[in-house]
Structure formats: structure tokens, C-alpha cells
Scaffold this motif. Structure first.
Motif, PDB file in Angstrom:
ATOM      1  N   MET A 145       0.845  -1.193   0.000  1.00 57.01           N
ATOM      2  CA  MET A 145       0.000   0.000   0.000  1.00 57.01           C
ATOM      3  C   MET A 145       0.883   1.247   0.000  1.00 57.01           C
ATOM      4  O   MET A 145       2.058   1.195   0.378  1.00 57.01           O
ATOM      5  CB  MET A 145      -0.892   0.021   1.249  1.00 57.01           C
ATOM      6  N   THR A 146       0.322   2.344  -0.391  1.00 51.56           N
ATOM      7  CA  THR A 146       1.097   3.593  -0.399  1.00 51.56           C
ATOM      8  C   THR A 146       1.478   4.020   1.011  1.00 51.56           C
ATOM      9  O   THR A 146       2.439   4.756   1.211  1.00 51.56           O
ATOM     10  CB  THR A 146       0.293   4.716  -1.075  1.00 51.56           C
ATOM     11  N   THR A 147       0.723   3.558   2.002  1.00 50.71           N
ATOM     12  CA  THR A 147       1.011   3.914   3.399  1.00 50.71           C
ATOM     13  C   THR A 147       1.905   2.893   4.097  1.00 50.71           C
ATOM     14  O   THR A 147       2.203   3.043   5.281  1.00 50.71           O
ATOM     15  CB  THR A 147      -0.307   4.037   4.187  1.00 50.71           C
ATOM     16  N   ALA A 148       2.284   1.847   3.387  1.00 51.29           N
ATOM     17  CA  ALA A 148       3.089   0.784   4.004  1.00 51.29           C
ATOM     18  C   ALA A 148       4.468   1.289   4.405  1.00 51.29           C
ATOM     19  O   ALA A 148       5.065   2.131   3.721  1.00 51.29           O
ATOM     20  CB  ALA A 148       3.220  -0.392   3.043  1.00 51.29           C
ATOM     21  N   THR A 149       4.956   0.769   5.503  1.00 53.37           N
ATOM     22  CA  THR A 149       6.293   1.129   5.990  1.00 53.37           C
ATOM     23  C   THR A 149       7.240  -0.034   5.755  1.00 53.37           C
ATOM     24  O   THR A 149       7.071  -1.102   6.358  1.00 53.37           O
ATOM     25  CB  THR A 149       6.260   1.460   7.492  1.00 53.37           C
ATOM     26  N   PRO A 150       8.215   0.120   4.895  1.00 52.52           N
ATOM     27  CA  PRO A 150       9.130  -1.007   4.631  1.00 52.52           C
ATOM     28  C   PRO A 150      10.065  -1.261   5.802  1.00 52.52           C
ATOM     29  O   PRO A 150      10.443  -0.350   6.536  1.00 52.52           O
ATOM     30  CB  PRO A 150       9.909  -0.534   3.400  1.00 52.52           C
ATOM     31  N   ILE A 151      10.418  -2.518   5.968  1.00 46.88           N
ATOM     32  CA  ILE A 151      11.424  -2.920   6.947  1.00 46.88           C
ATOM     33  C   ILE A 151      12.659  -3.300   6.134  1.00 46.88           C
ATOM     34  O   ILE A 151      12.647  -4.303   5.413  1.00 46.88           O
ATOM     35  CB  ILE A 151      10.938  -4.116   7.778  1.00 46.88           C
ATOM     36  N   ILE A 152      13.691  -2.508   6.202  1.00 49.55           N
ATOM     37  CA  ILE A 152      14.868  -2.716   5.353  1.00 49.55           C
ATOM     38  C   ILE A 152      15.828  -3.684   6.040  1.00 49.55           C
ATOM     39  O   ILE A 152      16.344  -3.410   7.123  1.00 49.55           O
ATOM     40  CB  ILE A 152      15.583  -1.386   5.045  1.00 49.55           C
ATOM     41  N   LEU A 153      16.044  -4.818   5.399  1.00 48.12           N
ATOM     42  CA  LEU A 153      16.950  -5.834   5.924  1.00 48.12           C
ATOM     43  C   LEU A 153      17.959  -6.224   4.852  1.00 48.12           C
ATOM     44  O   LEU A 153      17.632  -6.223   3.659  1.00 48.12           O
ATOM     45  CB  LEU A 153      16.178  -7.082   6.367  1.00 48.12           C
ATOM     46  N   ASP A 154      19.157  -6.573   5.283  1.00 50.59           N
ATOM     47  CA  ASP A 154      20.170  -7.054   4.346  1.00 50.59           C
ATOM     48  C   ASP A 154      19.920  -8.523   4.038  1.00 50.59           C
ATOM     49  O   ASP A 154      19.772  -9.341   4.948  1.00 50.59           O
ATOM     50  CB  ASP A 154      21.581  -6.901   4.926  1.00 50.59           C
ATOM     51  N   THR A 155      19.866  -8.846   2.747  1.00 47.44           N
ATOM     52  CA  THR A 155      19.660 -10.220   2.314  1.00 47.44           C
ATOM     53  C   THR A 155      20.948 -10.762   1.708  1.00 47.44           C
ATOM     54  O   THR A 155      21.415 -10.251   0.697  1.00 47.44           O
ATOM     55  CB  THR A 155      18.535 -10.310   1.263  1.00 47.44           C
ATOM     56  N   PRO A 156      21.567 -11.775   2.319  1.00 45.03           N
ATOM     57  CA  PRO A 156      22.762 -12.385   1.714  1.00 45.03           C
ATOM     58  C   PRO A 156      22.432 -13.003   0.368  1.00 45.03           C
ATOM     59  O   PRO A 156      21.359 -13.567   0.177  1.00 45.03           O
ATOM     60  CB  PRO A 156      23.158 -13.464   2.730  1.00 45.03           C
ATOM     61  N   ARG A 157      23.348 -12.884  -0.565  1.00 47.09           N
ATOM     62  CA  ARG A 157      23.177 -13.477  -1.886  1.00 47.09           C
ATOM     63  C   ARG A 157      24.254 -14.529  -2.074  1.00 47.09           C
ATOM     64  O   ARG A 157      25.449 -14.209  -2.099  1.00 47.09           O
ATOM     65  CB  ARG A 157      23.299 -12.411  -2.979  1.00 47.09           C
ATOM     66  N   GLU A 158      23.849 -15.765  -2.174  1.00 50.86           N
ATOM     67  CA  GLU A 158      24.805 -16.853  -2.326  1.00 50.86           C
ATOM     68  C   GLU A 158      24.602 -17.529  -3.664  1.00 50.86           C
ATOM     69  O   GLU A 158      23.505 -17.546  -4.215  1.00 50.86           O
ATOM     70  CB  GLU A 158      24.640 -17.872  -1.200  1.00 50.86           C
ATOM     71  N   GLY A 159      25.660 -18.083  -4.181  1.00 52.29           N
ATOM     72  CA  GLY A 159      25.592 -18.755  -5.474  1.00 52.29           C
ATOM     73  C   GLY A 159      26.986 -19.011  -5.980  1.00 52.29           C
ATOM     74  O   GLY A 159      27.972 -18.907  -5.238  1.00 52.29           O
TER      75      GLY A 159
END
Length: 342
Positions: A86-100
Motif C-alpha cells: 500500500m502507499t502507506t506501508a512502511t518497509p522494513i529494510i533488511l540485508d539479504t545475503p546473496r549466495e551462489g
């Protein structure tokens, strides 16, 4: 900073019931979100607490139901499920590891909770009549996020405790094979009386580093004697013993086998709390008997004892989980200091 934020939020809750619910929710949210690390789960819990109806919870059981059903996903997963914030949503910013095949840096990614999402028609997942189809279990998502629940199984250590107890799941037995990384050996004992365990430094072993997973009592730094009457509760008791070591409430041989770094009246409550968190995150059963910690945690309108140290508990839980998952190196590899007697 994160631990200071916990204390700040708790101080803002003047009503004992609200403070109790926040404490309970923090613990249960961390237990219930093993796909996030401990710090990330705490961050999510602090941000969403005011968005859910925790005041309607009458007891710990209802808190657990809220915490363990908390649908938090990255924006990319919500998009795969056909939803956008939603336009009113508050994001929770988290670091996502990228493996490969190619090692990449962690990338910040916005996460959202279910009640802040809508589909192309403007419907929220809560109000739709058809069930929400989760993307968990699809090949793409499992591949992208397989790092989150990984357990590093060393074939040489996975079978060390294979016959420890018949009721322990195989993955739990394999995790015990990582105890050598703190120089510990766990054994059953029928000579502890009413005690559930006894954790001792072995003076004969502190003069040299443990040689590997097949560590015997003679060369171990720690003897973890677990009461044979505990049965399947033995795993939680082992976690408690190790939490005492990692938190500093017991001597840390890799620093000094004769010094206890931490002192305090809440030792048992705090190390039991760390054990409780980790057992939940690893899918292991918690203690069936009511412990001092669980009695304090389950009280409906009474906050945790004054002086409860969130930094110590969550720090010990993080180290304990990493150890049992096989995701950490032996504790002595980062000290660089010679052992006493070497």
C-alpha cells in the motif's frame, strides 16, 4: 544500537500489560522467524508490534499464535504472490545475503507484513475469500533463500552423537557434533541427584586445543553431564549449558579457564531464555517442565525481572545458534592467544 532500541521501547511502555506483551512478542517473534537472523527478527518485531492487536491477547499462548503466524516477506516474494505494498506501508529494510556460484555482497531489501499488501484489484490478503497462496515451497523462492535455514553439516561431526538419544531428530543429533568447536563433550549421567545437569571445566584439557569432532572427555575443555532422566529435554539442557559458556556466566577457556566474566542474579533466567529462543529457531522441543525462565515469560501482566539483559540473552542466542548450525569456526581461532599451560 539494536539492543538500546529494545530498552528504549520497553521504557516507553508505561503500562505493565503492554510492556509484558512487547517482551513476550519479541521473544516469540525471534523464535518464530528462523529465516531471519536474530537481529533482523528483533527489528521486524519492534516495527510491527504497534500494527497488530497485541492488546487483545489474554495470555502467552495467544501471543505465540500472533508471532508464529506473522507473514513477513521481502517485496520480491510478495510480487511473486501477486501483491504490492500500500502507499502507506512502511518497509522494513533488511540485508539479504546473496549466495551462489559468484560471491556477492549483501543487498538491502524492503520487507512488508501481510496487512500492508494489496493485489491488482486493491484487495488485501486478509479480506480476500480465497486463501493466500504463499510462494514458500516454489523452486525460485527456495533457491533464493536457501541460505536462511542452512545447516552446515560436516560429515565427520554429524555422526558423533548419532546414538545419543532415540527421540532426537537426526538433524538435532548432527548439530550436537559441533560442540567440539567450544571444546565441549556432552554425556548422560545418572549421578546428578536432583540436578538436571552439571557443566564443568576439565583442568586436564585446558592446556591444548581440541583436536576435532571426535573429542573425548579426557581432552575436552568442558564436561556437560546431562541427567539421564531428562530424555528428549536433554537437548534444551545442553543448550542451556552452552549458553552459560557463551554468555560468560561460565569460564571461557579460550580466554581464561579460571575467570568467570559475567556475574548476576538472573543467570538462570537469562541463559534459559537464550536456550528457549534457540530451540525454537532450530525446530527442537523446548523443556516440557516449567522452568524459572518460562514461568517469568508466561506471566500475563508482569514484566520480566528488573535487570534482564536483552543484549546478553540475544547475543548468546546468536552465538549458540551459529555454533549448532555449524556456521561458526572453533572459538579459539579468533583469539590468537596461547592457552594456559602451553
Amino acid at each position: 544500537m539494536l539492543f538500546a532500541e529494545i530498552d528504549r521501547r520497553l521504557d516507553l511502555e508505561e503500562h505493565p500489560l503492554r510492556r509484558t506483551r512487547l517482551e513476550q512478542f519479541l521473544i516469540e517473534a525471534v523464535r518464530g522467524m528462523p529465516t531471519l537472523n536474530v537481529g533482523q527478527a528483533v527489528r521486524v518485531a519492534l516495527q510491527v508490534f504497534d500494527l497488530i492487536d497485541m492488546d487483545r491477547c489474554d495470555n502467552l499462548t495467544q501471543v505465540i499464535q500472533h508471532a508464529w503466524r506473522l507473514p513477513v516477506h521481502p517485496a520480491s516474494e510478495w510480487q511473486m504472490m501477486g501483491y504490492r505494498p500500500m502507499t502507506t506501508a512502511t518497509p522494513i529494510i533488511l540485508d539479504t545475503p546473496r549466495e551462489g556460484p559468484v560471491l556477492r555482497e549483501n543487498e538491502p531489501e524492503p520487507y512488508y507484513i501481510l496487512r500492508e499488501m494489496i493485489d491488482a484489484k486493491g484487495h488485501t490478503p486478509v479480506t480476500r475469500r480465497e486463501p493466500l497462496h504463499t510462494a514458500r515451497g516454489t523452486t525460485a523462492v527456495d533457491s533464493a533463500h536457501s541460505w536462511e535455514r542452512r545447516r552446515v553439516m560436516d560429515p565427520d561431526s554429524a555422526n558423533v552423537y548419532a546414538s545419543f538419544h532415540g527421540e532426537f531428530p537426526r538433524h538435532i543429533l548432527a548439530m550436537l557434533g559441533n560442540l567440539w568447536k567450544i571444546g565441549a563433550v556432552a554425556t548422560w549421567s545418572s549421578e546428578l541427584g536432583n540436578a538436571t545437569s552439571r557443566q564443568r571445566v576439565n583442568p586436564a584439557g585446558v592446556t591444548s586445543h581440541p583436536k576435532g569432532p571426535h573429542l573425548d572427555r579426557r581432552d575436552a575443555w568442558y564436561h556437560l553431564d546431562i541427567s539421564s532422566r531428562l530424555g528428549r529435554d536433554g537437548f534444551a539442557e545442553i543448550c542451556l549449558c552452552v549458553a552459560s559458556i557463551l554468555s560468560g556466566y561460565s569460564p571461557q577457556v579460550w580466554h581464561n579457564p579460571y575467570v568467570i566474566p559475567q556475574q548476576g542474579p538472573l543467570r538462570m533466567v537469562e541463559i534459559e531464555a537464550a536456550s528457549y529462543i534457540v530451540c525454537g529457531r532450530l525446530g527442537a522441543p523446548r523443556r516440557r517442565s516449567s522452568t524459572e525462565w518460562y514461568q517469568a515469560h508466561a506471566k500475563s501482566e508482569e514484566p520480566l525481572p528488573e535487570g534482564f539483559r536483552w543484549d546478553l540473552v540475544l547475543g548468546a542466542a546468536t552465538q549458540l545458534e551459529d555454533l549448532l548450525r555449524g556456521d561458526s569456526a572453533p572459538v579459539w581461532t579468533n583469539t590468537g592467544a596461547p592457552l594456559h599451560g602451553e
